[in-house]
Enzyme design. Sequence first.
Site, mmCIF file in Angstrom:
data_model
loop_
_atom_site.group_PDB
_atom_site.id
_atom_site.type_symbol
_atom_site.label_atom_id
_atom_site.label_comp_id
_atom_site.label_asym_id
_atom_site.label_seq_id
_atom_site.Cartn_x
_atom_site.Cartn_y
_atom_site.Cartn_z
ATOM 1 N N LYS A 10 4.856 -4.059 46.439
ATOM 2 C CA LYS A 10 3.822 -4.464 45.485
ATOM 3 C C LYS A 10 3.064 -5.677 46.016
ATOM 4 C CE LYS A 10 6.131 -3.015 41.173
ATOM 5 N NZ LYS A 10 5.147 -2.002 40.745
ATOM 6 N N GLU A 36 10.572 3.975 41.465
ATOM 7 C CA GLU A 36 12.032 3.911 41.545
ATOM 8 C C GLU A 36 12.702 4.113 40.190
ATOM 9 O OE1 GLU A 36 10.196 1.348 41.065
ATOM 10 O OE2 GLU A 36 11.296 0.369 39.434
ATOM 11 N N ARG A 50 12.239 6.286 37.793
ATOM 12 C CA ARG A 50 12.625 7.688 37.542
ATOM 13 C C ARG A 50 13.804 8.095 38.403
ATOM 14 N NH1 ARG A 50 6.576 9.362 39.043
ATOM 15 N NH2 ARG A 50 6.286 7.227 38.324
HETATM 16 N N1 BES Z 1 8.130 -1.159 37.135
HETATM 17 C C1 BES Z 1 6.945 -0.474 37.498
HETATM 18 C C2 BES Z 1 6.018 -0.210 36.304
HETATM 19 C C3 BES Z 1 5.375 -1.409 35.669
HETATM 20 C C4 BES Z 1 4.126 -1.827 36.065
HETATM 21 C C5 BES Z 1 5.978 -2.070 34.613
HETATM 22 C C6 BES Z 1 3.510 -2.896 35.438
HETATM 23 C C7 BES Z 1 5.377 -3.144 33.986
HETATM 24 C C8 BES Z 1 4.135 -3.545 34.405
HETATM 25 C C9 BES Z 1 7.302 0.880 38.114
HETATM 26 O O1 BES Z 1 8.475 0.931 38.819
HETATM 27 C C10 BES Z 1 6.205 1.233 39.055
HETATM 28 O O2 BES Z 1 6.052 0.554 40.027
HETATM 29 N N2 BES Z 1 5.459 2.267 38.724
HETATM 30 C C11 BES Z 1 4.379 2.720 39.519
HETATM 31 C C12 BES Z 1 4.441 4.214 39.589
HETATM 32 C C13 BES Z 1 3.655 4.794 40.717
HETATM 33 C C14 BES Z 1 4.199 4.345 42.040
HETATM 34 C C15 BES Z 1 3.680 6.307 40.640
HETATM 35 C C16 BES Z 1 3.083 2.259 38.863
HETATM 36 O O3 BES Z 1 3.041 2.050 37.655
HETATM 37 O O4 BES Z 1 2.109 2.078 39.603
HETATM 38 ZN ZN ZN Z 2 9.907 -0.392 38.234
HETATM 39 MN MN MN Z 3 8.240 0.328 40.832
#
Ligand code: BES
Ligand code: ZN
Ligand code: MN
Length: 494
Positions: A277, A349, A351
Amino acid sequence: MKFTLNNNTIKQLSSDCLIVAVDKNSVLTDSGKLIDKLLNGEISRVLSQGDLDTQSTNTLLFHTHHTHIKRILLVSYDHDKTTRRKNYYKLALAAANTLKKYRVNQADSLLHEIHLSNGNTNTKIQQEILAFNQAYYHFDQFKSKKPEWQKLETLSFVNNDQTHQDLEKIITETAAIANAINHAKDIANTPPNSCTPTFLARQANDLATASNQLSTEVLDEASMNQLGMHSLLSVSKGSDEQAKCIIMNYQGADKRQKPIVLVGKGITFDTGGLNLKAATGMALMKYDMCGAATVLALMKMVVELKLKINVVGCIASAENMVNGQASRPSDVVTSLSGKTIEIINTDAEGRLVLCDAMAYCQKFNPEIMIDIATLTGATIHALGYENNCLFSNDTALTEKLLQAGTAIGDPAWQLPLTDEGRQLLESDVADLKNAPNISSVVAKSTVAACFLSHFVDNCSWAHLDVANTAVCYDTNQASGRPIPMLANFLLNYK
Ligand code: BES
Ligand code: ZN
Ligand code: MN
């Protein structure tokens, strides 16, 4: 904070601070008028001076000359006769914040004399408890100098109407919900170098120690490996923290009664893995265990209230980090269900840990399975910050959850599971991909829910994606959601 009923009549009342509502025409409620009389018109005099702008929600605290009623807190609200639940919560919050500011330590409330257009006395008392609990919550565990402040010892609800006999019950229940919210916030706010999968396991073990109706089992990496939970394990490979699958089994009803299974995402920190990220995206990722905190807090509430239901709480916990062992995009893992998964994106991750926990929980033969996860940032784009995102394969369960949320002020909105979403997860090399191709612009929340749907075996299932609601993005603090909604659902479960 203690919440109690005060059965005294207005004349018998003695109070450090009496909370009295006044509408925008400066009209007091019935008891308010009696108190004004008792105080020889002190309230009317204050109002006629124009000290309080009654056109919107405002508060005014003043000392009286009365010997038993020391202070009055006037709270104005901007409707003539009726108000809605949400406004009621806001005015209770305003009252609480004023009492906090002026360090009052005991108060008696008459706010519930206000007429609500979409709620009864139970609703009002519940909202007042939740608002006061919210106003007084603080997290100073990691401050060496604790901020000085005066807590409110007791809030009493003045009521001598005998027709309101279930008020004790709603007070006890809502106080337990409030405790659960605070508990979840404490866990979620704990920094990620303290709040690890092992820390979450300890929380679950502590619960088991405190109750003989609840037992906790913690699967470590070795036992998960033996069982074949390679999807969950793939997430923690890049971390020095040991992954845990934590199972809390609460038996409040006959053994033969199928349990409600709650599964929480417990990623104690989400860097994204090799699909790292960016700094802004990683900033709040200590909150990626809010689903787990919700499950722990709900189990605590169920124990505290000794609910006559069977509930299994399961937490899939890992830290998503990067090292030489970390999962690569393109890796294929075999999940506990036997389904193989191609890891397209190491940042998807949640899921991967949930699917193994959900498959594991099939052994409890659930009546209902509800998973709670901060799964996709896209929930914010879909619904903003107001509604939890709900997905379900069961319309009756959907209705119950939506209703439970609305009634307590923790609303959800249903989003669809779609064929389109399922198709986007078809893989050329494995049974399933964990995410669509890296550059695709898709309904990410729906796709994530579709992924999870592959791991539910004909049981009634709901998925709550709370990435948009579990954190209050104004303050960057844990919000305690969706505890109110799920608590209300469990309390009314028959
Ligand atoms: N933990 C994140 C989701 C998240 C994002 C929670 C912002 C709270 C605030 C999750 O693990 C994630 O990174 N999801 C990705 C999914 C994508 C890679 C398909 C996302 O939301 O971009
Ligand atoms: Zn996450
Ligand atoms: Mn994530």
